[in-house]
Design an enzyme around this catalytic site. Structure first.
Site, PDB file in Angstrom:
ATOM      1  CE  LYS A 219      19.926 -18.015  13.261  1.00 43.39           C
ATOM      2  NZ  LYS A 219      20.063 -19.333  13.766  1.00 43.39           N
TER       3      LYS A 219
ATOM      4  CG  ASP B 220      18.434 -20.616  10.826  1.00 43.90           C
ATOM      5  OD1 ASP B 220      18.722 -21.314  11.909  1.00 43.90           O
ATOM      6  OD2 ASP B 220      17.247 -20.344  10.790  1.00 43.90           O
TER       7      ASP B 220
HETATM    8  P1  NDP Z   1      15.956 -25.410   5.695  1.00 45.51           P
HETATM    9  O1  NDP Z   1      15.708 -24.184   4.945  1.00 45.51           O
HETATM   10  O2  NDP Z   1      17.028 -26.503   5.169  1.00 45.51           O
HETATM   11  O3  NDP Z   1      14.586 -26.271   5.942  1.00 45.51           O
HETATM   12  C1  NDP Z   1      13.585 -25.870   6.581  1.00 45.51           C
HETATM   13  C2  NDP Z   1      12.191 -26.481   6.643  1.00 45.51           C
HETATM   14  O4  NDP Z   1      11.270 -26.065   7.380  1.00 45.51           O
HETATM   15  C3  NDP Z   1      11.768 -26.822   5.139  1.00 45.51           C
HETATM   16  O5  NDP Z   1      11.204 -27.984   5.174  1.00 45.51           O
HETATM   17  C4  NDP Z   1      10.801 -25.757   5.404  1.00 45.51           C
HETATM   18  O6  NDP Z   1       9.784 -25.634   4.512  1.00 45.51           O
HETATM   19  C5  NDP Z   1      10.148 -25.682   6.860  1.00 45.51           C
HETATM   20  N1  NDP Z   1       9.673 -24.412   7.185  1.00 45.51           N
HETATM   21  C6  NDP Z   1      10.304 -23.319   7.264  1.00 45.51           C
HETATM   22  N2  NDP Z   1       9.508 -22.296   7.517  1.00 45.51           N
HETATM   23  C7  NDP Z   1       8.278 -22.867   7.672  1.00 45.51           C
HETATM   24  C8  NDP Z   1       7.051 -22.386   8.082  1.00 45.51           C
HETATM   25  N3  NDP Z   1       6.907 -21.111   8.422  1.00 45.51           N
HETATM   26  N4  NDP Z   1       5.886 -23.386   8.450  1.00 45.51           N
HETATM   27  C9  NDP Z   1       6.197 -24.586   8.201  1.00 45.51           C
HETATM   28  N5  NDP Z   1       7.436 -25.017   7.688  1.00 45.51           N
HETATM   29  C10 NDP Z   1       8.567 -24.162   7.388  1.00 45.51           C
HETATM   30  O7  NDP Z   1      16.537 -24.944   7.223  1.00 45.51           O
HETATM   31  P2  NDP Z   1      16.983 -26.048   8.237  1.00 45.51           P
HETATM   32  O8  NDP Z   1      16.898 -27.651   8.424  1.00 45.51           O
HETATM   33  O9  NDP Z   1      18.413 -25.665   8.334  1.00 45.51           O
HETATM   34  O10 NDP Z   1      16.370 -25.357   9.778  1.00 45.51           O
HETATM   35  C11 NDP Z   1      15.235 -25.763  10.334  1.00 45.51           C
HETATM   36  C12 NDP Z   1      15.228 -25.382  11.786  1.00 45.51           C
HETATM   37  O11 NDP Z   1      16.363 -25.625  12.563  1.00 45.51           O
HETATM   38  C13 NDP Z   1      15.035 -23.925  11.854  1.00 45.51           C
HETATM   39  O12 NDP Z   1      14.351 -23.597  13.360  1.00 45.51           O
HETATM   40  C14 NDP Z   1      16.894 -23.627  12.216  1.00 45.51           C
HETATM   41  O13 NDP Z   1      16.574 -22.188  13.089  1.00 45.51           O
HETATM   42  C15 NDP Z   1      16.938 -24.770  13.188  1.00 45.51           C
HETATM   43  N6  NDP Z   1      18.343 -24.871  13.137  1.00 45.51           N
HETATM   44  C16 NDP Z   1      19.212 -25.186  12.180  1.00 45.51           C
HETATM   45  C17 NDP Z   1      20.491 -25.246  12.350  1.00 45.51           C
HETATM   46  C18 NDP Z   1      21.429 -25.604  11.240  1.00 45.51           C
HETATM   47  O14 NDP Z   1      22.598 -26.091  11.188  1.00 45.51           O
HETATM   48  N7  NDP Z   1      20.873 -25.492   9.879  1.00 45.51           N
HETATM   49  C19 NDP Z   1      20.971 -25.354  13.605  1.00 45.51           C
HETATM   50  C20 NDP Z   1      20.271 -25.276  14.721  1.00 45.51           C
HETATM   51  C21 NDP Z   1      18.839 -25.055  14.453  1.00 45.51           C
HETATM   52  P3  NDP Z   1       9.378 -25.037   3.149  1.00 45.51           P
HETATM   53  O15 NDP Z   1      10.537 -25.564   2.156  1.00 45.51           O
HETATM   54  O16 NDP Z   1       7.983 -24.982   2.771  1.00 45.51           O
HETATM   55  O17 NDP Z   1       9.843 -23.461   3.753  1.00 45.51           O
HETATM   56  O1  2IT Z   2      20.712 -21.904  14.946  1.00 49.98           O
HETATM   57  C1  2IT Z   2      21.602 -22.478  14.869  1.00 49.98           C
HETATM   58  O2  2IT Z   2      22.254 -22.841  15.708  1.00 49.98           O
HETATM   59  C2  2IT Z   2      22.214 -22.249  13.507  1.00 49.98           C
HETATM   60  N1  2IT Z   2      21.526 -22.153  12.550  1.00 49.98           N
HETATM   61  C3  2IT Z   2      23.859 -22.865  13.316  1.00 49.98           C
HETATM   62  C4  2IT Z   2      24.552 -21.742  13.540  1.00 49.98           C
HETATM   63  C5  2IT Z   2      26.145 -21.878  13.230  1.00 49.98           C
HETATM   64  O3  2IT Z   2      26.731 -20.923  13.384  1.00 49.98           O
HETATM   65  O4  2IT Z   2      26.217 -23.041  12.853  1.00 49.98           O
END
Ligand code: NDP
Ligand code: 2IT
Length: 448
Positions: A126, A166
């Site tokens: 990561k 992420d």
């Molecule tokens: P994005 O940046 O697309 O979206 C993040 C969302 O979460 C936004 O709405 C953001 O709001 C909100 N957010 C972030 N930080 C905070 C906080 N401290 N408090 C409240 N809201 C918060 O990210 P993703 O959708 O990609 O990721 C969301 C989650 O999913 C994370 O935990 C990530 O690790 C996990 N994840 C993502 C994967 C992926 O493929 N993208 C894969 C597996 C897990 P704001 O805009 O106001 O910050």
């Molecule tokens: O938390 C996660 O699994 C991710 N942000 C996606 C990682 C990836 O390599 O697609």
């Protein structure tokens, strides 16, 4: 047993005393995996878990860049290369002001188990930066991404370490990062995933984490002869994972009534249908606005500033924003309101206390390392397509994603089901199944 677990954790706490999120992730794994190790002689005397909590390598570097007003900005960049026993390091990059060693080590540690669960040959890593993308122009984002990659490129490669997105890193950022890598290495390779579909990306990768989280919820409900159809669903976040979780719930006949961001949540009791979701996607992905703007477009909805959505009655809750966004009190309210299923789209969104309550109430609870693994799994499928120099259709990738989520669910049953009561402890199942594959590879490869 308690003594063995505490002894191990004390050592990890001493070495990582300033890293609360990392310790939280290790505790959750140690409590289920150490009893398993104790029962299996092959792992005795090998200090496997002690080796797994130490990153194989962690790099931290300076990222200088010039903002639109001509001022020089300085951020920190990181890449944690946690474990490469079963494949090259693989995991996302997070750009958020809260990013530090503790958060990235927790995410990298979780990633090792998650990637092992996907059935694909990927180690865990990561990275990211404390850079805050909010309010930055496209040119500032580009300059930052280029500056970040001008150092990261020497530590990664298609057979070494393959980053992805992420929080704060989506298609736009992956494009800029890929461009600089390609220029510096003079190589067009699959070094990043989440690429655009016309230049090496996979169909369904943007959708995969959200879709997978919902497929996993569906699998869990099926063990009770139940279904998503007709259920009310609360979702937090409004980014990549939340958006596609909403889409899939709606396609399967469920009703999503909440979305959120760090400024608060919106409640739409009529349901966030396809057309309203298109509005959210444009708002978040193109206009880069705040979720509160939803109520200007849909006046029947309400905005609750500075609150999370867990007080809203629902059958299914999908936390899809960030770590520790659902605490003990939230869990109590969800249970009192009749929630029967929690599938984590985010990484470690539920606190330890919240998980304990869900498990005590014996509702369906899936930890992120199982339920959100569809994202990285589809990244693995993107890597395969890059190696083949071929693209699969949407249906082909989606079918493989469904198969993988089903496979992960089967493994959780294999290692997490109590044969007497029939209760499936998905936390235990995911941790042990993830551990076994990595641990066996480490044993085979010796002390390296
Ligand atoms: P994005 O940046 O697309 O979206 C993040 C969302 O979460 C936004 O709405 C953001 O709001 C909100 N957010 C972030 N930080 C905070 C906080 N401290 N408090 C409240 N809201 C918060 O990210 P993703 O959708 O990609 O990721 C969301 C989650 O999913 C994370 O935990 C990530 O690790 C996990 N994840 C993502 C994967 C992926 O493929 N993208 C894969 C597996 C897990 P704001 O805009 O106001 O910050
Ligand atoms: O938390 C996660 O699994 C991710 N942000 C996606 C990682 C990836 O390599 O697609």
């Amino acid at each position: 047993m308690k003594h063995k677990i505490e002894g191990f954790l004390d050592l990890v706490r001493q070495r990582n005393s300033l890293e609360p999120e990392f310790l939280q992730a290790v505790e959750e794994v140690a409590e289920t995996v150490i009893p398993y190790i104790v029962q299996h002689d092959i792992y005795h005397g090998k200090n496997i878990l002690l080796r797994m909590v130490e990153p194989e390598r962690a790099v931290m570097f300076r990222v200088n860049w010039v903002d639109d007003s001509g001022e020089i900005q300085v951020n920190r960049g990181y890449r944690i290369q946690m474990n490469s026993a079963i494949g090259p390091y693989k995991g996302g990059l997070r750009f958020h002001p809260s990013v530090n060693m503790s958060i990235l080590k927790f995410l990298a540690f979780e990633q090792v188990f998650k990637n092992s669960l996907t059935t694909l040959p990927m180690g865990g890593g990561k990275g990211g930066s404390d850079f805050d993308p909010k309010g930055k122009s496209d040119n500032e984002i580009m300059r930052f991404c280029h500056a970040f990659m001008s150092e990261l490129f020497r530590h990664i490669g298609p057979n070494t370490d393959i980053p992805a997105g992420d929080i704060g890193v989506g298609g736009r950022e992956i494009g800029f990062l890929f461009g600089m890598y390609k220029k510096l290495k003079n190589e067009f390779t699959g070094v990043l995933t989440g690429k655009g579909v016309t230049w090496g990306g996979s169909l369904i990768r943007p959708e995969a984490t959200g879709y997978g989280t919902v497929y996993f919820a569906q699998k869990m409900l099926q063990t009770k002869g139940d279904d998503i159809k007709g259920k009310t669903v609360t979702i937090s976040g409004s980014g990549n994972v939340a958006q596609f979780a909403t889409e899939k719930v709606t396609q399967l006949g469920g009703k999503v009534i909440t979305l959120s961001d760090s400024s608060g949540y919106i409640l739409d009791k009529d349901g966030i249908d396809e057309q309203k979701l298109a509005f959210v996607m444009d708002l978040k992905n193109n206009k880069r606005g705040r979720i509160s703007a939803y109520v200007d477009a849909y006046p029947n909805a309400k905005f609750f500033p500075k609150k999370t959505p867990w007080s809203e009655p629902c059958a299914i809750a999908l936390p899809c924003a960030t770590q520790n966004e659902l605490n003990e009190n939230d869990a109590k309210i969800l249970l009192n309101n009749g929630c029967i299923c929690v599938s984590e789209g985010a990484n470690m969104p539920s606190t330890k206390e919240a998980i304990a309550l869900f498990q005590k109430a014996k509702i369906l609870f899936a930890p992120g390392k199982a339920s959100n693994a569809g994202g990285v799994a589809t990244s693995g499928l993107e890597m395969t397509q890059n190696s083949l120099r071929y693209n699969w259709t949407r249906k082909e990738v989606d079918d493989k994603l469904k198969d993988i989520m089903g496979n992960i669910h089967d493994k959780c049953i294999k290692y997490g089901k109590d044969e007497k009561t029939g209760y499936i402890d998905y936390v235990k199942g995911a941790n042990i199944a993830g551990f076994v594959k990595v641990a066996d590879a480490m044993l085979a490869q010796g002390v390296v």
